[in-house]
Design an enzyme around this catalytic site. Sequence first.
Site, PDB file in Angstrom:
ATOM      1  N   CYS A 185     -18.903  -2.689   2.029  1.00  0.00           N
ATOM      2  CA  CYS A 185     -17.990  -1.454   2.579  1.00  0.00           C
ATOM      3  C   CYS A 185     -18.878  -0.759   3.630  1.00  0.00           C
ATOM      4  O   CYS A 185     -19.975  -0.715   3.673  1.00  0.00           O
ATOM      5  CB  CYS A 185     -17.983  -0.364   0.989  1.00  0.00           C
ATOM      6  SG  CYS A 185     -17.005   0.953   1.575  1.00  0.00           S
ATOM      7  N   ASN A 234     -10.311  -4.833  -0.617  1.00  0.00           N
ATOM      8  CA  ASN A 234     -10.638  -3.503  -1.679  1.00  0.00           C
ATOM      9  C   ASN A 234      -9.628  -3.879  -2.822  1.00  0.00           C
ATOM     10  O   ASN A 234      -8.567  -4.850  -2.707  1.00  0.00           O
ATOM     11  CB  ASN A 234      -9.979  -2.189  -1.112  1.00  0.00           C
ATOM     12  CG  ASN A 234     -11.067  -1.484  -0.373  1.00  0.00           C
ATOM     13  OD1 ASN A 234     -12.313  -1.566  -1.075  1.00  0.00           O
ATOM     14  ND2 ASN A 234     -10.783  -1.084   0.880  1.00  0.00           N
ATOM     15  N   HIS A 267     -17.234   3.390  -3.240  1.00  0.00           N
ATOM     16  CA  HIS A 267     -16.309   4.373  -3.315  1.00  0.00           C
ATOM     17  C   HIS A 267     -16.869   5.650  -4.492  1.00  0.00           C
ATOM     18  O   HIS A 267     -16.289   6.439  -4.547  1.00  0.00           O
ATOM     19  CB  HIS A 267     -15.028   4.271  -3.363  1.00  0.00           C
ATOM     20  CG  HIS A 267     -14.613   3.435  -2.105  1.00  0.00           C
ATOM     21  ND1 HIS A 267     -13.150   3.198  -1.607  1.00  0.00           N
ATOM     22  CD2 HIS A 267     -15.355   3.155  -1.044  1.00  0.00           C
ATOM     23  CE1 HIS A 267     -13.145   2.529  -0.606  1.00  0.00           C
ATOM     24  NE2 HIS A 267     -14.558   2.311  -0.119  1.00  0.00           N
ATOM     25  N   TYR A 294     -15.471   9.461  -0.599  1.00  0.00           N
ATOM     26  CA  TYR A 294     -14.558   9.787  -1.663  1.00  0.00           C
ATOM     27  C   TYR A 294     -14.667  10.371  -2.855  1.00  0.00           C
ATOM     28  O   TYR A 294     -13.508  10.615  -3.646  1.00  0.00           O
ATOM     29  CB  TYR A 294     -14.589   7.929  -2.135  1.00  0.00           C
ATOM     30  CG  TYR A 294     -13.731   7.199  -1.358  1.00  0.00           C
ATOM     31  CD1 TYR A 294     -12.378   6.859  -1.228  1.00  0.00           C
ATOM     32  CD2 TYR A 294     -14.458   6.738  -0.034  1.00  0.00           C
ATOM     33  CE1 TYR A 294     -11.770   6.287  -0.231  1.00  0.00           C
ATOM     34  CE2 TYR A 294     -13.872   5.727   0.761  1.00  0.00           C
ATOM     35  CZ  TYR A 294     -12.499   5.402   0.474  1.00  0.00           C
ATOM     36  OH  TYR A 294     -11.795   4.765   1.558  1.00  0.00           O
ATOM     37  N   ARG A 300       0.739  -1.381   0.130  1.00  0.00           N
ATOM     38  CA  ARG A 300       0.054  -0.037  -0.007  1.00  0.00           C
ATOM     39  C   ARG A 300       0.750   1.045   0.059  1.00  0.00           C
ATOM     40  O   ARG A 300       0.641   2.186  -0.730  1.00  0.00           O
ATOM     41  CB  ARG A 300      -1.013  -0.013   1.277  1.00  0.00           C
ATOM     42  CG  ARG A 300      -1.778   1.239   1.224  1.00  0.00           C
ATOM     43  CD  ARG A 300      -2.985   0.994   2.318  1.00  0.00           C
ATOM     44  NE  ARG A 300      -3.456   2.487   2.569  1.00  0.00           N
ATOM     45  CZ  ARG A 300      -4.572   2.335   3.588  1.00  0.00           C
ATOM     46  NH1 ARG A 300      -4.644   1.409   4.511  1.00  0.00           N
ATOM     47  NH2 ARG A 300      -5.054   3.421   3.588  1.00  0.00           N
TER      48      ARG A 300
HETATM   49  P1  NAD Z   1      -3.619  -6.062   6.598  1.00  0.00           P
HETATM   50  O1  NAD Z   1      -2.603  -5.763   6.091  1.00  0.00           O
HETATM   51  O2  NAD Z   1      -3.968  -6.248   8.196  1.00  0.00           O
HETATM   52  O3  NAD Z   1      -4.148  -7.589   5.990  1.00  0.00           O
HETATM   53  C1  NAD Z   1      -5.004  -8.735   6.601  1.00  0.00           C
HETATM   54  C2  NAD Z   1      -4.392 -10.035   6.457  1.00  0.00           C
HETATM   55  O4  NAD Z   1      -4.327 -10.426   5.214  1.00  0.00           O
HETATM   56  C3  NAD Z   1      -2.946  -9.899   6.895  1.00  0.00           C
HETATM   57  O5  NAD Z   1      -2.769 -10.633   8.081  1.00  0.00           O
HETATM   58  C4  NAD Z   1      -2.254 -10.663   5.914  1.00  0.00           C
HETATM   59  O6  NAD Z   1      -1.209 -11.489   6.084  1.00  0.00           O
HETATM   60  C5  NAD Z   1      -3.465 -11.616   4.948  1.00  0.00           C
HETATM   61  N1  NAD Z   1      -3.042 -11.825   3.418  1.00  0.00           N
HETATM   62  C6  NAD Z   1      -2.397 -11.291   2.599  1.00  0.00           C
HETATM   63  N2  NAD Z   1      -2.426 -12.041   1.564  1.00  0.00           N
HETATM   64  C7  NAD Z   1      -3.282 -13.207   1.892  1.00  0.00           C
HETATM   65  C8  NAD Z   1      -3.711 -13.994   1.190  1.00  0.00           C
HETATM   66  N3  NAD Z   1      -3.465 -14.264  -0.124  1.00  0.00           N
HETATM   67  N4  NAD Z   1      -4.618 -15.298   1.708  1.00  0.00           N
HETATM   68  C9  NAD Z   1      -4.822 -14.934   2.875  1.00  0.00           C
HETATM   69  N5  NAD Z   1      -4.513 -13.861   3.790  1.00  0.00           N
HETATM   70  C10 NAD Z   1      -3.700 -12.879   3.282  1.00  0.00           C
HETATM   71  O7  NAD Z   1      -5.264  -5.483   6.012  1.00  0.00           O
HETATM   72  P2  NAD Z   1      -6.400  -4.708   6.806  1.00  0.00           P
HETATM   73  O8  NAD Z   1      -5.679  -3.334   7.030  1.00  0.00           O
HETATM   74  O9  NAD Z   1      -6.748  -5.356   7.947  1.00  0.00           O
HETATM   75  O10 NAD Z   1      -7.335  -4.683   5.706  1.00  0.00           O
HETATM   76  C11 NAD Z   1      -7.622  -5.933   4.844  1.00  0.00           C
HETATM   77  C12 NAD Z   1      -8.480  -5.791   3.578  1.00  0.00           C
HETATM   78  O11 NAD Z   1      -9.768  -4.871   3.757  1.00  0.00           O
HETATM   79  C13 NAD Z   1      -7.908  -4.692   2.836  1.00  0.00           C
HETATM   80  O12 NAD Z   1      -7.836  -5.389   1.307  1.00  0.00           O
HETATM   81  C14 NAD Z   1      -8.362  -3.406   2.846  1.00  0.00           C
HETATM   82  O13 NAD Z   1      -8.610  -2.465   1.702  1.00  0.00           O
HETATM   83  C15 NAD Z   1     -10.007  -3.814   3.163  1.00  0.00           C
HETATM   84  N6  NAD Z   1     -10.835  -2.762   3.978  1.00  0.00           N
HETATM   85  C16 NAD Z   1     -11.879  -2.571   3.161  1.00  0.00           C
HETATM   86  C17 NAD Z   1     -12.870  -1.843   3.504  1.00  0.00           C
HETATM   87  C18 NAD Z   1     -14.165  -1.750   2.863  1.00  0.00           C
HETATM   88  O14 NAD Z   1     -14.759  -0.578   3.226  1.00  0.00           O
HETATM   89  N7  NAD Z   1     -14.546  -2.602   2.059  1.00  0.00           N
HETATM   90  C19 NAD Z   1     -12.377  -0.989   4.800  1.00  0.00           C
HETATM   91  C20 NAD Z   1     -11.312  -1.210   5.408  1.00  0.00           C
HETATM   92  C21 NAD Z   1     -10.303  -2.150   4.900  1.00  0.00           C
HETATM   93  C1  G6P Z   2     -12.557   3.255   4.434  1.00  0.00           C
HETATM   94  C2  G6P Z   2     -13.040   2.628   3.319  1.00  0.00           C
HETATM   95  C3  G6P Z   2     -12.188   1.310   3.032  1.00  0.00           C
HETATM   96  C4  G6P Z   2     -10.825   1.988   3.105  1.00  0.00           C
HETATM   97  C5  G6P Z   2     -10.474   1.941   4.569  1.00  0.00           C
HETATM   98  C6  G6P Z   2      -9.152   2.628   4.739  1.00  0.00           C
HETATM   99  O1  G6P Z   2     -13.484   3.618   5.271  1.00  0.00           O
HETATM  100  O2  G6P Z   2     -14.395   2.310   3.224  1.00  0.00           O
HETATM  101  O3  G6P Z   2     -12.628   0.819   1.719  1.00  0.00           O
HETATM  102  O4  G6P Z   2      -9.945   1.020   2.254  1.00  0.00           O
HETATM  103  O5  G6P Z   2     -11.358   2.704   4.881  1.00  0.00           O
HETATM  104  O6  G6P Z   2      -9.095   2.576   6.083  1.00  0.00           O
HETATM  105  P1  G6P Z   2      -7.371   2.935   6.753  1.00  0.00           P
HETATM  106  O7  G6P Z   2      -7.493   3.116   8.069  1.00  0.00           O
HETATM  107  O8  G6P Z   2      -6.694   1.575   6.438  1.00  0.00           O
HETATM  108  O9  G6P Z   2      -6.874   3.937   6.003  1.00  0.00           O
HETATM  109 MN    MN Z   3     -14.742   1.000   1.366  1.00  0.00          MN
END
Ligand code: NAD
Ligand code: G6P
Ligand code: MN
Length: 433
Positions: free
Chosen positions: A169, A147, A199, A253, A93
């Site tokens: 989301c 994401n 977004h 966003y 990232r």
């Molecule tokens: P993170 O960096 O803590 O990753 C979570 C885990 O995924 C890690 O422990 C990592 O080892 C594991 N991982 C990586 N590749 C993998 C694979 N191939 N198989 C299984 N596990 C794997 O991430 P985070 O900050 O907790 O965020 C997780 C995800 O959620 C991200 O993609 C982030 O963008 C997404 N997210 C989405 C929203 C939303 O609104 N949809 C909001 C926040 C975060």
């Molecule tokens: C937002 C969104 C996610 C985004 C995340 C980032 O609320 O909905 O899709 O990727 O939060 O959060 P962070 O704390 O990782 O910057």
């Molecule tokens: Mn989101």
Amino acid sequence: GLKIVTIGGGSSYTPELVEGFIKRHAELPVSELWLVDIEDGKEKLEIVGNLAKRMVKKAGLDIEIHLTLDRREALKDADFVTTQFRVGLLDARIKDERIPLKHGYMGQETNGAGGLFKGLRTIPIVVGITKDMAELCPDAWLINFTNPAGMVTEALLKYGYTKKVIGLCNVPIGMERMAAEILEMDPSRIRMDFAGLNHMVFGKEIYVDGKPFMKEFIEKYTDANVVTTMKNIKDFKWEPDFIRGIGVIPCPYHRYYFKKREMLESELKAYAENGTRAETVKKLEEELFELYKDETLDIKPPQLQERGGAYYSDAACRLINSIYNDTMDIQPVNTMNRGALADIACDSAVEVSCIITKNGPVPLSMGHLPTAVRGLVQQIKAFEQTAADAAMTGDYNLALAAMTMNPLVQEDVDAKVLLDEMLEAHKDHLPQF
Ligand code: NAD
Ligand code: G6P
Ligand code: MN
């Protein structure tokens, strides 16, 4: 009871999910939660998994927590699969955010060049997960939080091996909470109709105690001094007449598109000074895991609210609950359009208010988007589709087309510079190119 599998279980968001299942246990009888991660996330998985075990024990519930690096073992006979993983972890990232900024373009995890690359890394893996699911748990639902959730859902509808996929989301929940705050009302009295893409979603109508309230709300909304946004997005105020002009409520966003210069300048400042959001999150994550290690901790710590994904568990658990109990309530999710949004193809993914049934989300008809914003939404959809095709084929020229068509790039020569540099920087996680 139900078997839930969470891929990317080592995420710092896992305690939110566990809290959500604990709160709803009476109506949603989860008996097994399998947290799956990979070798690189083993330590995080261990720490967060042990906290999950303490949380369940404190609640006095009989939920087995399994920690594993074996995805296939976990998926066997699952009822629901949730995904929250990050290919390449936060170091990837950092590159997604910093490389574009270095060239004067927005660096963000789900928008612009960064969003494209997060998609290219993620899509083949999520498609692989659906391949395993089709074999090991063909009736399970996949609830994807990974994401860029919109692009990923689009890719899964076209390339996935199971069609029981829903993208999720926390932005829509955040918008309803923002509205409740402005109206000084309990969020339970408020509902928005959501229409758009992940977004890139708009509040098209707002209901207070079931009565349409958009006209009045727009005045209060544009009058408000501070409009709460997500923790990861600056709360720059909207031009009131612009909001009156579009007649819908933008999501946080949209600032990347309608306040392009302001947002870019503030990111460039962060880039030069204390680091981009990924670097802030890295520190936050280290602090969170220090807390999680404390063996006396047995609840979700409030510090998790500093992450952008706050209220994610509410979204995920209420969705699973509504599918399981066939509640037919309305929730905004990413799903196949099926004609709900007149401006987007029927078989494309949209983020729209849906009735949630046992057989999945049934999108509510939203008609047309306002003419003023329709074009941007369609351009983002075209970008997502081109990016998804590039992710699955590894076609360089398609990837360049996607990069160039992204509204935050729109320069072919610069797009190629970005593409080449990012392909090189991420090559370990892009075997298809
Ligand atoms: P993170 O960096 O803590 O990753 C979570 C885990 O995924 C890690 O422990 C990592 O080892 C594991 N991982 C990586 N590749 C993998 C694979 N191939 N198989 C299984 N596990 C794997 O991430 P985070 O900050 O907790 O965020 C997780 C995800 O959620 C991200 O993609 C982030 O963008 C997404 N997210 C989405 C929203 C939303 O609104 N949809 C909001 C926040 C975060
Ligand atoms: C937002 C969104 C996610 C985004 C995340 C980032 O609320 O909905 O899709 O990727 O939060 O959060 P962070 O704390 O990782 O910057
Ligand atoms: Mn989101």
